[in-house]
Design a protein around this motif. Structure first.
Motif, PDB file in Angstrom:
ATOM      1  N   GLU B  48       0.835  -1.209   0.000  1.00 53.62           N
ATOM      2  CA  GLU B  48       0.000   0.000   0.000  1.00 53.62           C
ATOM      3  C   GLU B  48       0.866   1.253   0.000  1.00 53.62           C
ATOM      4  OE1 GLU B  48      -0.395  -2.376   2.338  1.00 53.62           O
ATOM      5  OE2 GLU B  48      -2.494  -3.039   2.405  1.00 53.62           O
ATOM      6  N   ILE B  49       1.860   1.244   0.903  1.00 47.96           N
ATOM      7  CA  ILE B  49       2.742   2.406   1.008  1.00 47.96           C
ATOM      8  C   ILE B  49       3.530   2.575  -0.286  1.00 47.96           C
ATOM      9  CG2 ILE B  49       4.551   3.458   2.395  1.00 47.96           C
ATOM     10  CD1 ILE B  49       2.008   2.984   3.807  1.00 47.96           C
ATOM     11  N   ALA B  50       3.921   1.434  -0.889  1.00 45.12           N
ATOM     12  CA  ALA B  50       4.704   1.516  -2.123  1.00 45.12           C
ATOM     13  C   ALA B  50       3.907   2.225  -3.207  1.00 45.12           C
ATOM     14  CB  ALA B  50       5.104   0.113  -2.576  1.00 45.12           C
ATOM     15  N   VAL B  51       2.617   1.875  -3.318  1.00 42.55           N
ATOM     16  CA  VAL B  51       1.790   2.502  -4.351  1.00 42.55           C
ATOM     17  C   VAL B  51       1.647   3.999  -4.083  1.00 42.55           C
ATOM     18  CG1 VAL B  51      -0.545   2.624  -5.251  1.00 42.55           C
ATOM     19  CG2 VAL B  51       0.540   0.430  -4.949  1.00 42.55           C
ATOM     20  N   ILE B  52       1.398   4.348  -2.799  1.00 43.40           N
ATOM     21  CA  ILE B  52       1.221   5.771  -2.478  1.00 43.40           C
ATOM     22  C   ILE B  52       2.515   6.531  -2.729  1.00 43.40           C
ATOM     23  CG2 ILE B  52       0.706   7.385  -0.624  1.00 43.40           C
ATOM     24  CD1 ILE B  52      -1.167   5.349   0.523  1.00 43.40           C
ATOM     25  N   GLU B  53       3.634   5.922  -2.329  1.00 45.36           N
ATOM     26  CA  GLU B  53       4.927   6.589  -2.523  1.00 45.36           C
ATOM     27  C   GLU B  53       5.216   6.779  -4.005  1.00 45.36           C
ATOM     28  OE1 GLU B  53       7.151   8.067  -0.920  1.00 45.36           O
ATOM     29  OE2 GLU B  53       8.860   8.023  -2.272  1.00 45.36           O
ATOM     30  N   LEU B  54       4.875   5.760  -4.807  1.00 44.53           N
ATOM     31  CA  LEU B  54       5.146   5.856  -6.240  1.00 44.53           C
ATOM     32  C   LEU B  54       4.301   6.954  -6.878  1.00 44.53           C
ATOM     33  CD1 LEU B  54       6.873   4.455  -8.347  1.00 44.53           C
ATOM     34  CD2 LEU B  54       4.949   2.992  -8.886  1.00 44.53           C
ATOM     35  N   SER B  55       3.018   7.008  -6.498  1.00 41.59           N
ATOM     36  CA  SER B  55       2.162   7.989  -7.157  1.00 41.59           C
ATOM     37  C   SER B  55       2.400   9.388  -6.621  1.00 41.59           C
ATOM     38  CB  SER B  55       0.692   7.596  -7.005  1.00 41.59           C
ATOM     39  OG  SER B  55       0.396   7.404  -5.654  1.00 41.59           O
ATOM     40  N   VAL B  56       2.610   9.502  -5.304  1.00 39.43           N
ATOM     41  CA  VAL B  56       2.791  10.840  -4.721  1.00 39.43           C
ATOM     42  C   VAL B  56       4.251  11.282  -4.800  1.00 39.43           C
ATOM     43  CG1 VAL B  56       2.630  12.172  -2.608  1.00 39.43           C
ATOM     44  CG2 VAL B  56       0.814  10.615  -3.207  1.00 39.43           C
ATOM     45  N   GLY B  57       5.159  10.418  -4.315  1.00 39.52           N
ATOM     46  CA  GLY B  57       6.565  10.807  -4.251  1.00 39.52           C
ATOM     47  C   GLY B  57       7.204  10.943  -5.620  1.00 39.52           C
ATOM     48  N   ALA B  58       6.949   9.948  -6.481  1.00 39.97           N
ATOM     49  CA  ALA B  58       7.589   9.997  -7.794  1.00 39.97           C
ATOM     50  C   ALA B  58       6.753  10.777  -8.799  1.00 39.97           C
ATOM     51  CB  ALA B  58       7.841   8.581  -8.303  1.00 39.97           C
ATOM     52  N   GLY B  59       5.443  10.813  -8.607  1.00 35.83           N
ATOM     53  CA  GLY B  59       4.583  11.484  -9.580  1.00 35.83           C
ATOM     54  C   GLY B  59       4.297  12.922  -9.236  1.00 35.83           C
ATOM     55  N   LEU B  60       3.473  13.107  -8.207  1.00 32.55           N
ATOM     56  CA  LEU B  60       2.988  14.449  -7.857  1.00 32.55           C
ATOM     57  C   LEU B  60       4.123  15.419  -7.527  1.00 32.55           C
ATOM     58  CD1 LEU B  60       0.496  16.220  -7.107  1.00 32.55           C
ATOM     59  CD2 LEU B  60       0.787  15.406  -4.794  1.00 32.55           C
ATOM     60  N   VAL B  61       5.064  14.944  -6.680  1.00 27.21           N
ATOM     61  CA  VAL B  61       6.127  15.857  -6.234  1.00 27.21           C
ATOM     62  C   VAL B  61       7.011  16.259  -7.414  1.00 27.21           C
ATOM     63  CG1 VAL B  61       8.155  16.021  -4.764  1.00 27.21           C
ATOM     64  CG2 VAL B  61       6.074  15.043  -3.868  1.00 27.21           C
ATOM     65  N   THR B  62       7.253  15.305  -8.342  1.00 28.41           N
ATOM     66  CA  THR B  62       8.076  15.644  -9.509  1.00 28.41           C
ATOM     67  C   THR B  62       7.382  16.689 -10.375  1.00 28.41           C
ATOM     68  OG1 THR B  62       8.827  13.374  -9.463  1.00 28.41           O
ATOM     69  CG2 THR B  62       9.373  14.646 -11.397  1.00 28.41           C
ATOM     70  N   VAL B  63       6.066  16.495 -10.571  1.00 28.76           N
ATOM     71  CA  VAL B  63       5.311  17.483 -11.351  1.00 28.76           C
ATOM     72  C   VAL B  63       5.405  18.858 -10.688  1.00 28.76           C
ATOM     73  CG1 VAL B  63       3.001  18.123 -12.101  1.00 28.76           C
ATOM     74  CG2 VAL B  63       3.763  15.780 -12.326  1.00 28.76           C
ATOM     75  N   LEU B  64       5.277  18.858  -9.335  1.00 29.31           N
ATOM     76  CA  LEU B  64       5.377  20.120  -8.596  1.00 29.31           C
ATOM     77  C   LEU B  64       6.745  20.770  -8.782  1.00 29.31           C
ATOM     78  CD1 LEU B  64       3.756  19.519  -5.137  1.00 29.31           C
ATOM     79  CD2 LEU B  64       3.310  21.384  -6.694  1.00 29.31           C
ATOM     80  N   PHE B  65       7.793  19.929  -8.704  1.00 25.58           N
ATOM     81  CA  PHE B  65       9.151  20.449  -8.879  1.00 25.58           C
ATOM     82  C   PHE B  65       9.295  21.085 -10.257  1.00 25.58           C
ATOM     83  CE2 PHE B  65      10.925  18.007  -5.294  1.00 25.58           C
ATOM     84  CZ  PHE B  65      11.765  18.969  -4.817  1.00 25.58           C
ATOM     85  N   VAL B  66       8.854  20.354 -11.291  1.00 27.37           N
ATOM     86  CA  VAL B  66       9.009  20.870 -12.655  1.00 27.37           C
ATOM     87  C   VAL B  66       8.232  22.171 -12.803  1.00 27.37           C
ATOM     88  CG1 VAL B  66       8.526  20.382 -15.070  1.00 27.37           C
ATOM     89  CG2 VAL B  66       9.443  18.594 -13.612  1.00 27.37           C
ATOM     90  N   PHE B  67       7.033  22.197 -12.199  1.00 28.37           N
ATOM     91  CA  PHE B  67       6.205  23.396 -12.259  1.00 28.37           C
ATOM     92  C   PHE B  67       6.910  24.581 -11.595  1.00 28.37           C
ATOM     93  CE2 PHE B  67       2.332  25.684 -10.679  1.00 28.37           C
ATOM     94  CZ  PHE B  67       1.925  26.113 -11.918  1.00 28.37           C
ATOM     95  N   ALA B  68       7.435  24.321 -10.395  1.00 28.80           N
ATOM     96  CA  ALA B  68       8.094  25.410  -9.667  1.00 28.80           C
ATOM     97  C   ALA B  68       9.360  25.861 -10.382  1.00 28.80           C
ATOM     98  CB  ALA B  68       8.421  24.959  -8.249  1.00 28.80           C
ATOM     99  N   ILE B  69      10.112  24.908 -10.944  1.00 28.42           N
ATOM    100  CA  ILE B  69      11.346  25.283 -11.657  1.00 28.42           C
ATOM    101  C   ILE B  69      10.985  26.101 -12.892  1.00 28.42           C
ATOM    102  CG2 ILE B  69      13.303  24.355 -12.949  1.00 28.42           C
ATOM    103  CD1 ILE B  69      13.137  21.923 -11.018  1.00 28.42           C
ATOM    104  N   ASN B  70       9.879  25.723 -13.509  1.00 24.49           N
ATOM    105  CA  ASN B  70       9.397  26.464 -14.666  1.00 24.49           C
ATOM    106  C   ASN B  70       9.069  27.912 -14.274  1.00 24.49           C
ATOM    107  OD1 ASN B  70       8.568  26.841 -17.235  1.00 24.49           O
ATOM    108  ND2 ASN B  70       6.505  26.054 -16.910  1.00 24.49           N
ATOM    109  N   LEU B  71       8.478  28.076 -13.081  1.00 25.54           N
ATOM    110  CA  LEU B  71       8.088  29.413 -12.644  1.00 25.54           C
ATOM    111  C   LEU B  71       9.289  30.249 -12.206  1.00 25.54           C
ATOM    112  CD1 LEU B  71       4.822  28.878 -10.580  1.00 25.54           C
ATOM    113  CD2 LEU B  71       5.079  30.055 -12.738  1.00 25.54           C
ATOM    114  N   THR B  72      10.236  29.594 -11.534  1.00 23.24           N
ATOM    115  CA  THR B  72      11.354  30.377 -10.985  1.00 23.24           C
ATOM    116  C   THR B  72      12.507  30.483 -11.974  1.00 23.24           C
ATOM    117  OG1 THR B  72      12.271  28.391  -9.978  1.00 23.24           O
ATOM    118  CG2 THR B  72      10.873  29.733  -8.599  1.00 23.24           C
TER     119      THR B  72
END
Lengths: 103, 165
Positions: B48-72
């Motif tokens: 369960e944790i693996a799935v959440i980590e994969l979707s949130v840690g590898a997915g959502l956070v990466t998208v956020l990083f790319v978004f923020a890097i794009n903005l800054t």
């Protein structure tokens, strides 16, 4: 020589936490600080899962790890928002420029 | 053997994430490390944790990083560090030694105490307060995203204008 699974995971945890702490101590870039925090927290999360497995309380370890994932994601979100606003207001992401006390 | 390979690959990803000069590359290495950590958790019996980590840690956070890097935008700072490198190593070894001193004695002890019930019971019944606080934290995260998206022009104070110039 074979290395047992717990030993391997402990090495991984120590490595992640070590890299995270080192990066936190040395980096000056606000976004890199968030990257370092993410690495640190991943190590802590893995340690929780391993501790659950070693003590036979796997469900307890997992429920704690979920809390850590949520807190970690929120920290990343707030950190990013902070970085974007700092960049807008001050014009740089250099941590040294953020202090207004030292002139 | 698989565990050793995963551990090595994770550490390489982590080091590259810290060393990479470009922020975007750094975010991608971080996503790689996150995915490998998720795989290791799956192998440790926490799917369960693996799935959440994969979707949130590898997915959502990466998208956020790319978004923020794009903005800054990418910003290359000079190589000066927050604290000198030798001091950082000393502090790092100190922290690792403390961690080992506290953790190692407990590792080989047999498991004791009763098992606290299933995942659902622990999460929704035993740790109700934590769950409530997590909901509050998610709310704070939503407010954070609003801060990320807000395009408001801030009025600069004279000292800030001076700093920017």
């Amino acid at each position: 020589m074979t290395i047992s699974i717990p030993t391997t995971v402990i090495i991984m945890v120590l490595g992640l936490i070590g890299i995270g702490i080192y990066a936190l101590l040395t980096t000056r870039h606000l976004i890199k600080v968030v990257v370092a925090l993410q690495l640190l927290v991943k190590g802590a999360m893995l340690a929780l899962v391993l501790a659950g497995r070693l003590t036979g309380q796997e469900d307890l370890g997992q429920s704690l790890a979920i809390t850590v994932i949520i807190a970690d994601t929120i920290v990343a979100v707030i950190g990013m928002a902070l970085a974007v606003q700092v960049r807008r207001v001050i014009g740089t992401l250099d941590l040294r420029s953020l202090t207004s006390l030292r002139r | 053997m698989l565990h050793v390979l995963i551990a090595a690959a994770t550490l390489v990803c982590a080091i590259q994430a810290v060393r990479a000069a470009r922020l975007l590359v750094s975010a991608l290495w971080l996503a790689g490390a996150s995915a490998l950590v998720a795989l290791e958790m799956y192998l440790l019996g926490a799917p369960e944790i693996a799935v959440i980590e994969l979707s949130v840690g590898a997915g959502l956070v990466t998208v956020l990083f790319v978004f923020a890097i794009n903005l800054t935008g990418e910003e290359n700072l000079d190589a000066r560090r927050m604290i000198p490198r030798p001091l950082a190593w000393v502090l790092l070894f100190g922290a690792s030694a403390l961690l080992l001193i506290f953790v190692l004695p407990g590792i080989n002890q047999p498991a004791t105490g009763q098992v606290y019930g299933t995942f659902r019971e622990i999460f929704w019944e035993d740790r109700q307060l934590d769950t409530l606080l997590q909901i509050l934290m998610i709310l704070a995260g939503v407010l954070g995203v609003l801060g990320l998206l807000s395009d408001q022009k801030t009025d600069l104070t004279p000292s800030q204008k001076e700093h920017r110039a």
